[in-house]
Design a protein around this motif. Sequence first.
Motif, PDB file in Angstrom:
ATOM      1  N   ARG A 172      53.682  -4.045   2.951  1.00 13.22           N
ATOM      2  CA  ARG A 172      52.566  -4.502   2.134  1.00 13.22           C
ATOM      3  C   ARG A 172      51.375  -3.572   2.304  1.00 13.22           C
ATOM      4  O   ARG A 172      51.218  -2.948   3.346  1.00 13.22           O
ATOM      5  CB  ARG A 172      52.165  -5.918   2.549  1.00 13.22           C
ATOM      6  CG  ARG A 172      53.223  -6.971   2.312  1.00 13.22           C
ATOM      7  CD  ARG A 172      52.667  -8.356   2.630  1.00 13.22           C
ATOM      8  NE  ARG A 172      52.296  -8.466   4.028  1.00 13.22           N
ATOM      9  CZ  ARG A 172      53.111  -8.935   4.983  1.00 13.22           C
ATOM     10  NH1 ARG A 172      54.334  -9.276   4.668  1.00 13.22           N
ATOM     11  NH2 ARG A 172      52.704  -9.028   6.227  1.00 13.22           N
ATOM     12  N   LEU A 193      47.420  -3.170   2.951  1.00 14.15           N
ATOM     13  CA  LEU A 193      46.525  -3.889   3.846  1.00 14.15           C
ATOM     14  C   LEU A 193      45.183  -4.113   3.168  1.00 14.15           C
ATOM     15  O   LEU A 193      44.702  -3.265   2.418  1.00 14.15           O
ATOM     16  CB  LEU A 193      46.333  -3.096   5.139  1.00 14.15           C
ATOM     17  CG  LEU A 193      47.601  -2.837   5.951  1.00 14.15           C
ATOM     18  CD1 LEU A 193      47.327  -1.823   7.045  1.00 14.15           C
ATOM     19  CD2 LEU A 193      48.126  -4.130   6.543  1.00 14.15           C
ATOM     20  N   ARG A 194      44.604  -5.255   3.436  1.00 15.39           N
ATOM     21  CA  ARG A 194      43.292  -5.584   2.874  1.00 15.39           C
ATOM     22  C   ARG A 194      42.294  -5.728   4.013  1.00 15.39           C
ATOM     23  O   ARG A 194      42.526  -6.442   4.982  1.00 15.39           O
ATOM     24  CB  ARG A 194      43.366  -6.888   2.082  1.00 15.39           C
ATOM     25  CG  ARG A 194      42.028  -7.304   1.460  1.00 15.39           C
ATOM     26  CD  ARG A 194      42.203  -8.513   0.582  1.00 15.39           C
ATOM     27  NE  ARG A 194      43.110  -8.234  -0.518  1.00 15.39           N
ATOM     28  CZ  ARG A 194      43.617  -9.168  -1.316  1.00 15.39           C
ATOM     29  NH1 ARG A 194      43.312 -10.440  -1.111  1.00 15.39           N
ATOM     30  NH2 ARG A 194      44.418  -8.842  -2.298  1.00 15.39           N
ATOM     31  N   ARG A 245      47.148   3.126   3.620  1.00 11.28           N
ATOM     32  CA  ARG A 245      47.802   1.871   3.251  1.00 11.28           C
ATOM     33  C   ARG A 245      46.804   0.756   2.972  1.00 11.28           C
ATOM     34  O   ARG A 245      47.202  -0.395   2.783  1.00 11.28           O
ATOM     35  CB  ARG A 245      48.759   1.428   4.367  1.00 11.28           C
ATOM     36  CG  ARG A 245      49.849   2.421   4.712  1.00 11.28           C
ATOM     37  CD  ARG A 245      50.620   2.862   3.473  1.00 11.28           C
ATOM     38  NE  ARG A 245      51.115   1.743   2.706  1.00 11.28           N
ATOM     39  CZ  ARG A 245      52.270   1.113   2.934  1.00 11.28           C
ATOM     40  NH1 ARG A 245      53.027   1.513   3.917  1.00 11.28           N
ATOM     41  NH2 ARG A 245      52.658   0.115   2.169  1.00 11.28           N
ATOM     42  N   VAL A 246      45.512   1.071   2.938  1.00  9.75           N
ATOM     43  CA  VAL A 246      44.483   0.062   2.694  1.00  9.75           C
ATOM     44  C   VAL A 246      44.290  -0.125   1.188  1.00  9.75           C
ATOM     45  O   VAL A 246      44.087   0.842   0.453  1.00  9.75           O
ATOM     46  CB  VAL A 246      43.157   0.468   3.370  1.00  9.75           C
ATOM     47  CG1 VAL A 246      42.023  -0.455   2.941  1.00  9.75           C
ATOM     48  CG2 VAL A 246      43.320   0.440   4.889  1.00  9.75           C
ATOM     49  N   TRP A 287      53.786  -5.344  11.523  1.00  7.38           N
ATOM     50  CA  TRP A 287      52.735  -4.342  11.682  1.00  7.38           C
ATOM     51  C   TRP A 287      52.983  -3.220  10.681  1.00  7.38           C
ATOM     52  O   TRP A 287      53.797  -2.338  10.913  1.00  7.38           O
ATOM     53  CB  TRP A 287      52.715  -3.792  13.103  1.00  7.38           C
ATOM     54  CG  TRP A 287      52.420  -4.819  14.143  1.00  7.38           C
ATOM     55  CD1 TRP A 287      53.289  -5.366  15.034  1.00  7.38           C
ATOM     56  CD2 TRP A 287      51.150  -5.437  14.384  1.00  7.38           C
ATOM     57  NE1 TRP A 287      52.638  -6.286  15.819  1.00  7.38           N
ATOM     58  CE2 TRP A 287      51.329  -6.341  15.443  1.00  7.38           C
ATOM     59  CE3 TRP A 287      49.884  -5.308  13.801  1.00  7.38           C
ATOM     60  CZ2 TRP A 287      50.287  -7.116  15.939  1.00  7.38           C
ATOM     61  CZ3 TRP A 287      48.853  -6.083  14.295  1.00  7.38           C
ATOM     62  CH2 TRP A 287      49.050  -6.969  15.355  1.00  7.38           C
ATOM     63  N   GLN A 288      52.261  -3.271   9.563  1.00  5.49           N
ATOM     64  CA  GLN A 288      52.475  -2.309   8.495  1.00  5.49           C
ATOM     65  C   GLN A 288      52.132  -0.879   8.930  1.00  5.49           C
ATOM     66  O   GLN A 288      52.693   0.086   8.423  1.00  5.49           O
ATOM     67  CB  GLN A 288      51.622  -2.678   7.273  1.00  5.49           C
ATOM     68  CG  GLN A 288      51.824  -4.107   6.782  1.00  5.49           C
ATOM     69  CD  GLN A 288      53.267  -4.398   6.454  1.00  5.49           C
ATOM     70  OE1 GLN A 288      53.930  -3.567   5.850  1.00  5.49           O
ATOM     71  NE2 GLN A 288      53.769  -5.552   6.868  1.00  5.49           N
ATOM     72  N   SER A 289      51.226  -0.751   9.893  1.00  4.97           N
ATOM     73  CA  SER A 289      50.800   0.573  10.336  1.00  4.97           C
ATOM     74  C   SER A 289      51.879   1.312  11.118  1.00  4.97           C
ATOM     75  O   SER A 289      51.718   2.492  11.424  1.00  4.97           O
ATOM     76  CB  SER A 289      49.542   0.448  11.209  1.00  4.97           C
ATOM     77  OG  SER A 289      48.477  -0.122  10.468  1.00  4.97           O
ATOM     78  N   GLU A 344      44.655  -2.164  12.405  1.00  5.29           N
ATOM     79  CA  GLU A 344      45.187  -3.257  11.587  1.00  5.29           C
ATOM     80  C   GLU A 344      44.838  -4.614  12.183  1.00  5.29           C
ATOM     81  O   GLU A 344      44.488  -5.557  11.470  1.00  5.29           O
ATOM     82  CB  GLU A 344      46.703  -3.106  11.464  1.00  5.29           C
ATOM     83  CG  GLU A 344      47.360  -4.157  10.578  1.00  5.29           C
ATOM     84  CD  GLU A 344      48.837  -3.903  10.395  1.00  5.29           C
ATOM     85  OE1 GLU A 344      49.543  -4.836   9.967  1.00  5.29           O
ATOM     86  OE2 GLU A 344      49.295  -2.778  10.677  1.00  5.29           O
ATOM     87  N   THR A 358      41.759  -5.725   9.532  1.00  4.09           N
ATOM     88  CA  THR A 358      42.426  -6.156   8.298  1.00  4.09           C
ATOM     89  C   THR A 358      42.921  -7.590   8.381  1.00  4.09           C
ATOM     90  O   THR A 358      43.081  -8.170   9.461  1.00  4.09           O
ATOM     91  CB  THR A 358      43.636  -5.263   7.978  1.00  4.09           C
ATOM     92  OG1 THR A 358      44.708  -5.542   8.892  1.00  4.09           O
ATOM     93  CG2 THR A 358      43.276  -3.797   8.053  1.00  4.09           C
ATOM     94  N   GLU A 359      43.167  -8.118   7.208  1.00  6.88           N
ATOM     95  CA  GLU A 359      43.908  -9.361   7.057  1.00  6.88           C
ATOM     96  C   GLU A 359      45.148  -9.017   6.245  1.00  6.88           C
ATOM     97  O   GLU A 359      45.060  -8.356   5.205  1.00  6.88           O
ATOM     98  CB  GLU A 359      43.079 -10.412   6.337  1.00  6.88           C
ATOM     99  CG  GLU A 359      42.552  -9.967   4.977  1.00  6.88           C
ATOM    100  CD  GLU A 359      41.643 -10.999   4.322  1.00  6.88           C
ATOM    101  OE1 GLU A 359      41.686 -11.127   3.103  1.00  6.88           O
ATOM    102  OE2 GLU A 359      40.912 -11.673   5.077  1.00  6.88           O
ATOM    103  N   GLN A 360      46.326  -9.385   6.702  1.00  9.00           N
ATOM    104  CA  GLN A 360      47.541  -9.010   6.004  1.00  9.00           C
ATOM    105  C   GLN A 360      47.639  -9.824   4.721  1.00  9.00           C
ATOM    106  O   GLN A 360      47.606 -11.041   4.731  1.00  9.00           O
ATOM    107  CB  GLN A 360      48.767  -9.254   6.880  1.00  9.00           C
ATOM    108  CG  GLN A 360      48.834  -8.294   8.056  1.00  9.00           C
ATOM    109  CD  GLN A 360      50.172  -8.333   8.737  1.00  9.00           C
ATOM    110  OE1 GLN A 360      50.896  -9.302   8.629  1.00  9.00           O
ATOM    111  NE2 GLN A 360      50.499  -7.272   9.446  1.00  9.00           N
TER     112      GLN A 360
END
Length: 427
Positions: free
Chosen positions: A102, A104-105, A170-171, A369-371, A406, A410-412
């Motif tokens: 996903r 990241l926001r 990825r943000v 963990w998307q990172s 992350e 961030t919030e996933q």
Amino acid sequence: MLPWALITVLLLSHGLCLAPLFTAVRADRVPRPLDVVGISVIIYFDLGVGLEVCGLRIHSSFFHSIFDASDSQVIIAGLLIAAAPWLMRLGSLSRLPVPGARLLRLRDGARRRWLYIVVVAVSAICAFVPGSLLVVQPRLRESRELLGRLLGPYIIVLSLPMYLLAFLVRVEELRTRWGRVFLGVVATSAVLATVFAGQRTLVLLPMLMLLFFGGKFSWKRTVGVAIGGATLAAFLLQPFKSSSSENTMSAAELFEETVGNDFYRGPELVRAVGMASAFGPRSVDYAGAGYVYAALFFVPRSVVPFKGNATAQAFTAEVTQSDPRSLDWGFGISAISEAVLNFGLVIAPIVLVAYGAVIGWLERRCERWQSLQIPLLLASLWIFGYHLPALLLNFGAMAAVGIGCEKFFTEQSGGGFAECLVEGRAQ
């Protein structure tokens, strides 16, 4: 007869191994790390072997053509090369594709503002410090040596903009026009910060990350970045290699030198096979000593004086007949050579299965963990070109910085990566 048999076996084995990669790229999906491993073995072994079969001889002060070794050494090395990506796939214990990563926001409020402040400050400082050395020493080679003396092991700090970039691409908020400008500035600072470290890999990585992951993934982007990256690597050889900086090289010489020095691990593997025993090590102090060093890589030697030396350092010392403690450099060795030198020829395939198990485990953690995704993909791409400590230095630290950012900033949220692609096409 043996050279043609070897290249045929390698192409058949690794061609089949690439099938999932081609499927993912055709569907404009980011490939799995274990699919990228197939590309790594082709870059670092098949390409050089193919050139040697066609008559090109790689010139080196320490290594000879793989076909100058005995037939038994060539056959053993060839079997290990052919089987390596399959052994890693066997160890992954994952037959189904991992769900798409996903975007990241960022969290609203003060934390978002602090992230931008930290990124700008770190990027500016890391780009300014090495750049200021040009005033003292305008020649790249001399300024690189001066920087190494000043920072020592802390030179890793200059890679922080690159680590932050791997998180930022990825943000979700940075997928806007101004967001891409911001990413471009961070990537530029990452290049300026690491150019004096003397490693073309560190210069190429920020651009590769930005082009591969800074937008919609597609096969056209993949092919273009691969061709452009290889071309740029060749032309960067002249200023980066001290042995090549005195004389201007032709395009053919640049290609030969690039393949021989950066993209071919066949000669060192054949040499490692010749140095190894069936069971147990001959080059390192005890079985698995190189992996103990890798596990303790980030722990200061003053805390763990028993951690020993890296496998590449021990291998380099034996080849050059030097004391490993006196060396501050080492040959590039692959994951295959590292396994052979640490555990012997019989146990090495089991070690490669263990590599696959670790990659598979980390791959499954990417959903949380998307990172982790970008460092894991990059480490898989370089796995047959560098030993484990080098991978940890560049991509382990990158993953640690990304996970920290992350967790704190961030919030996933958001859909899977495939959904992002669909939205991109709809626009």
